[in-house]
Design an enzyme around this catalytic site. Structure first.
Site, mmCIF file in Angstrom:
data_model
loop_
_atom_site.group_PDB
_atom_site.id
_atom_site.type_symbol
_atom_site.label_atom_id
_atom_site.label_comp_id
_atom_site.label_asym_id
_atom_site.label_seq_id
_atom_site.Cartn_x
_atom_site.Cartn_y
_atom_site.Cartn_z
ATOM 1 N N MET A 1 28.199 -11.540 -34.319
ATOM 2 C CA MET A 1 27.840 -11.972 -35.671
ATOM 3 C C MET A 1 26.466 -12.636 -35.654
ATOM 4 S SD MET A 1 30.530 -13.703 -38.261
ATOM 5 C CE MET A 1 30.396 -15.426 -37.896
ATOM 6 N N CYS A 2 25.658 -12.315 -36.633
ATOM 7 C CA CYS A 2 24.374 -12.951 -36.851
ATOM 8 C C CYS A 2 24.170 -12.959 -38.356
ATOM 9 C CB CYS A 2 23.222 -12.165 -36.225
ATOM 10 S SG CYS A 2 23.187 -12.218 -34.424
ATOM 11 N N GLY A 3 23.214 -13.718 -38.817
ATOM 12 C CA GLY A 3 22.898 -13.718 -40.247
ATOM 13 C C GLY A 3 21.478 -13.260 -40.458
ATOM 14 N N ARG A 32 26.983 -17.936 -39.694
ATOM 15 C CA ARG A 32 27.040 -16.626 -39.039
ATOM 16 C C ARG A 32 26.378 -16.650 -37.654
ATOM 17 N NH1 ARG A 32 28.865 -12.457 -41.891
ATOM 18 N NH2 ARG A 32 28.088 -11.134 -40.231
#
Lengths: 298, 229
Positions: A1-3, A32
């Protein structure tokens, strides 16, 4: 997960607010990925000028007298704008390549974050709100920008492992996902002359796009080629001096929401990131289709 | 009518209030304002109440819903009505990935489009989508009904069990073991009921749909396919 967040302005009236809008969007995406954060801002270029953004873990010593030393080395005027661990060096546009190679000779401890006529990249380990505050991003104006908050999977949590990655002039790329064929691709790109700072998978994707642009492809075609050559999960957002692109892998499990009005095109990993944009209530909001390239150029 | 300002009071306060409603209650009508894409709005409700969310929601809105009727006056993020047990969820806008995933009962209505993996592993839920659905929808769907007034993306119904899929528009491709099946009178009656309950009876007629289901060839291990595993 990353934003991921991104904002490409069509209405110049919004340009003074770019940094503030993007910072707010990125802070919303903090949960995130709390490992590191980074922002690329494209500032309206000044005729004849170019910029190097460099970072140092030992900023006070490395940045002292750097403008004068660099000016002497390239034989042209240099001004320095120090922002925490980064410094933006304004150099004559025709001396950008010379300045880029001189700066790491003069100060072996510094890392080049970005080079180009418009781009400035600031990234560090830490939460988006802290990283944005350290560099005063919310006060910046610009034409478009991309932000990223990282939950590391493929390589170490370091400043250089943070996104955005810039591997060509005025280019940058951020990524949510993970690539599985990055080691092989890195070797191929090294053979073609690209250089790498990290073991990170995303840096390979950035260099891949840069290589394609260098070979003469436009941004849209380069991203199309990436769909064939990059294996893994990805939602990429890419910036160039005048463009902004988005592409998701064919499975498209990494989230993406876009919004478009007469004033802007915006990207968020989640709709939450977009809710405070002006006119969002009446914006066209959609999810980018899998394996489909979207790009806007001014 | 209980009005709840999510921006001012926060998600935990909302969901605790909704979870405290057990059995019969006088507080049957709820309105949630300022949702701003927040996650898990009205997840885990177990009471026959009517909840209207005025705006768009983030991940897992109405997840695990039992009994409640939840209306979203906007679009819904990933996993809306995931594992719904009963009740009704109606989305005025679009739904993101895996809407109604693993749902065991109740009715999910999407008045716009639903993204990829709609109804993945559904186990008894009914889903009515007025628009189109994305790729890998109804993957490993076990039971229940998926009705799509628009088109379906790639690999519809891959590795399907006994869920029934009805699509009015085009299907980009069928997944492994999913085939078109004959539409019999009982299916037309079922569809008429689903369209009515899905607020779509004015938009489409049962005769306009095609039915898709499992060819039942993947149910059991087949030694002839051993080399493919």
């Amino acid at each position: 997960m990353c934003g991921i967040v991104g904002l490409f302005l069509k209405d110049p009236k919004l340009e003074p607010q770019l940094g503030a809008l993007l910072t707010d969007m990125l802070i919303t995406m903090t949960d995130r990925g709390p490992d590191s954060a980074g922002i690329a801002i494209y500032v309206r270029p000044e005729e004849g000028h170019a910029k190097l953004t460099v970072q140092s873990a030992n900023a006070a010593a490395d940045f002292k007298g750097l403008d004068a030393d660099l000016s002497a080395a390239i034989g042209g005027p240099v001004t320095a704008d120090v922002k925490d661990t980064h410094v933006v060096l304004d150099v004559p546009a025709d001396k950008l390549d010379a300045a880029r190679s001189a700066v790491t000779t003069l100060r072996p401890g510094v890392k080049v974050m970005s080079a180009g006529e418009a781009i400035e990249i600031f990234k560090e380990v830490g939460l988006p709100k802290d990283v944005a505050a350290r560099f005063g991003v919310s006060k910046m104006s610009g034409t478009h920008g991309i932000g990223h908050t990282r939950m590391a999977t493929e390589s170490a949590v370091t400043t250089m492992g943070a996104h955005p990655f810039s591997t060509g002039p005025d280019q940058c790329l951020v990524h949510n996902g993970s690539l599985s064929n990055h080691n092989g691709l890195r070797r191929e790109l090294i053979r073609k002359g690209m250089t790498f700072e990290t073991q990170n998978d995303t840096e390979v994707a950035a260099a891949y796009v840069s290589q394609k642009l260098k070979e003469g492809e436009d941004l849209g075609t380069a991203l199309e080629s990436g769909l064939d050559d990059l294996d893994g999960f990805f939602t990429f957002v890419v910036g160039t001096h005048n463009g902004f692109g988005v592409v998701r892998d064919p499975i498209a499990c990494k989230p993406a929401v876009m919004a478009e009005t007469d004033q802007y095109v915006a990207f968020g990993s989640e709709y939450r990131a977009l809710v405070n944009l002006p006119g969002i209530e009446t914006a066209r909001v959609w999810e980018p289709e899998p394996a489909t390239v979207y790009f806007w150029e001014r | 009518m209980q009005t709840f300002d999510l921006g001012a009071e926060g998600l935990r306060a909302l969901n605790s209030s909704l979870h405290a409603l057990k059995g019969q209650t006088n507080m049957t009508a709820w309105e949630v304002i300022n949702p701003k894409g927040a996650h898990a709005i009205a997840a885990g409700v177990d009471a026959p109440v009517d909840i209207t969310v005025r705006g768009s929601t983030g991940y897992y809105c109405a997840g695990m819903n039992k009994q409640a009727t939840i209306r979203i006056k906007g679009s819904a993020g990933p996993g809306v009505a995931e594992n719904m047990m009963s009740g009704t969820v109606i989305i005025d806008g679009n739904a993101s990935q895996y809407a109604g995933a693993t749902g065991r009962g109740g009715l999910l209505v999407v008045k716009g489009n639903a993204s990829s993996r709609c109804g993945v592993s559904m186990k008894g839920i009914d889903i009515v989508v007025h628009g189109s659905i994305g790729h890998m929808s109804a993957f490993m769907a076990q039971s229940g009904n998926l009705v799509v007034l628009g088109d379906a993306g790639d690999a519809l119904g891959d590795s399907l069990y006994e869920a029934r899929l009805f699509v009015r528009g085009s299907v980009k491709s069928l997944g492994a073991d999913c085939i078109e099946k004959e539409m019999r009178p009982e299916h037309l009656a079922l569809l008429a009921d689903l369209l009515k309950r899905g607020e779509a009876e004015h938009l489409a007629k049962p005769e306009e749909f095609k039915r898709y289901g499992s060819a039942r060839k993947l149910y059991n291990f087949n030694i002839d396919n051993a080399s493919a595993y």
